[in-house]
Design an enzyme around this catalytic site. Structure first.
Site: not given
Ligand code: NAD
Length: 440
Positions: A85, A280, A296, A393
């Site tokens: 946008e 928005k 996300d 705009h």
């Molecule tokens: P991820 O699965 O990549 O996990 C992050 C990993 O980073 C952790 O498992 C941990 O081991 C590691 N890590 C390293 N340093 C860390 C620190 N300082 N703090 C915390 N963890 C640390 O990512 P995620 O955050 O579990 O999931 C995010 C993804 O999941 C996004 O891409 C999202 O789109 C997707 N997702 C979203 C939904 C939803 O929102 N409903 C559902 C399923 C998947």
């Protein structure tokens, strides 16, 4: 007639493109060329993008801009923003500079708790289930220990497990309602892994629990999933200054501008038709940074709008006050963000965006994103209650109109110069460009 396709995901990228182009577009060769022109010349980088999702046929570009001069908690940020946008980055930069000259933004995280639930059914006595839950709690934690160990070392993990009786809403419906601290990760996968382990443990222990009198399946688990509603993972950001320090505009004094800003927020607070558009505009800023940092945005959008309606009525996410001559403008939003995990270390532009932000923790990123939303809202309502939104705009939209009309660089330059002193409307741009083209 188009036939359904079997095994599409197993086909090569070229085969997928050919199939789409031949079945769904009028000029297959042109379609292939359009898709291919957005492939990256670096095959390795292209493969990285191909593997983010299934059935990748090309890349979809969004402009990546940067809004400098954001003074937040005394630190100067340049904020990366990915958005299509035209006016958003310009408005953010303008608001950043405006508030840099008035003490900057102040932000703090109010909470970081995230929620996940195991949804299950049970038809016995509620007290028996409650007693089972007390017995079960340490076993749930023990079984999840291999998953939670590393997160606990970082200072996070499971914060609480609670049985919730939802039978008043739906017969037989109960939840294991769980609270988590996922530190610098958004935490979806960590939370979902914990929940699926809880579900396994719950079923196993229920089948053996004496209180259920040997029933084979005393509980049935329907699903285990995190919630994107995170009302305890919230950040607050604000700006404040004497109302007289606000810039006089459109014949209004600083105080008068402040009064009108407060009124605009009051209207968004009580009128959902206005509140949705007001919010928005806030999401213009929030989403742009969320996308640029590989987070996300669907999760953020869903959570933010639910929060805006938390008292049963959809309201403004920002607040404004004018007390004893001091103007204060603030935002409170739930933001479940990560600076590790997901795309954060995979997408080269996301890595760069996080570097530009100074490798923030998730908490710091929450503050920056909230500020981007607040700045955007300030810029929007300030225009709305003074000179109106269209002037700015349409100035930004001018290039879009000129590009639609195939204007050359020289024509663009002439038109931009002309519209510095004239009002941009679609009609006027067309008229002026045609007139320019008629000139010898
Ligand atoms: P991820 O699965 O990549 O996990 C992050 C990993 O980073 C952790 O498992 C941990 O081991 C590691 N890590 C390293 N340093 C860390 C620190 N300082 N703090 C915390 N963890 C640390 O990512 P995620 O955050 O579990 O999931 C995010 C993804 O999941 C996004 O891409 C999202 O789109 C997707 N997702 C979203 C939904 C939803 O929102 N409903 C559902 C399923 C998947």
């Amino acid at each position: 007639m188009i036939q359904p396709v079997a095994g599409f995901s197993k086909r090569s990228k070229e085969e997928k493109i050919r199939w789409i182009a031949e079945n769904y577009t009028a000029h297959p060769e042109q379609t292939e060329a359009v898709l291919r022109q957005y492939w990256h010349s670096d095959a390795q980088l292209q493969q990285l993008h191909d593997e983010f999702i299934e059935n990748t046929i090309s890349n979809f570009y969004l402009p990546l801009g940067v809004a400098p001069n954001f003074l937040i908690n005394g630190k100067l940020y340049a904020i990366p923003m990915a958005i299509e946008e035209s006016s958003v980055v310009a408005a953010a930069s303008k608001a950043a500079k405006y508030w840099m000259e008035r003490g900057g933004f102040h932000a703090r995280v109010l909470g970081i708790e995230k929620i996940g639930q195991v949804h299950f059914t049970y038809s016995g006595e509620a007290e028996t289930l409650q007693a089972f839950m007390e017995y079960l709690r340490p076993i749930l934690l023990q079984d999840a220990a291999p998953i939670t160990g590393n997160m606990e070392k970082r200072g996070g993990g499971i914060l609480g497990l609670e049985l919730r009786d939802k039978t008043a809403d739906l017969p037989g419906y109960y939840q294991l309602h769980c609270r988590f601290d996922t530190r610098d990760a958004m935490g979806a996968n960590f939370i979902n892994s914990c929940l699926e382990q809880f579900s396994t443990t719950l079923l196993r222990e229920a089948a053996a629990y004496e209180g259920f009198k040997g029933e084979e399946k005393p509980v049935e688990v329907l699903m285990s999933i995190l919630s994107n509603y995170t009302p305890e993972c919230v950040v607050r950001a604000e700006v404040r200054c004497p109302a007289s320090d606000l810039e006089p505009e459109a014949g209004l004094s600083g105080e008068a501008v402040a009064e009108r800003l407060v009124q605009a927020v009051e209207i968004a607070n009580c009128e959902p038709f206005r509140a949705v558009t007001h919010n928005k505009g806030i999401m213009n800023g929030i989403d742009a940074v969320v996308i640029a940092t590989g987070n996300d945005f669907r999760a953020v959008e869903a959570g933010v709008h639910a929060y805006a309606a938390r008292d049963g009525r959809y309201r403004s996410l920002t607040g404004a006050s004018l007390t004893d001559g001091e103007f204060c403008f603030w935002i409170e939003v739930p933001l479940a963000l990560g600076t590790v995990g997901g795309l954060t270390s995979l997408h080269p532009l996301v890595r760069l965006g996080l570097e530009i932000l100074g490798q923030p923790s998730a908490r710091e990123l929450m503050e920056v994103v909230a500020v981007a939303g607040l700045a955007q809202n300030f810029a929007a309502i300030r225009s709305l209650v003074t000179v109106g939104i269209q002037r700015g705009h349409m100035k930004m939209h001018l290039l879009n109109i000129l590009n639609q009309m195939g204007a050359t660089p020289a024509e663009k330059e002439a038109m931009v110069e002309y519209f510095k002193t004239h009002t941009v409307t679609h009609n006027e741009v067309v008229t002026q460009l045609k007139a320019l083209r008629r000139q010898p």
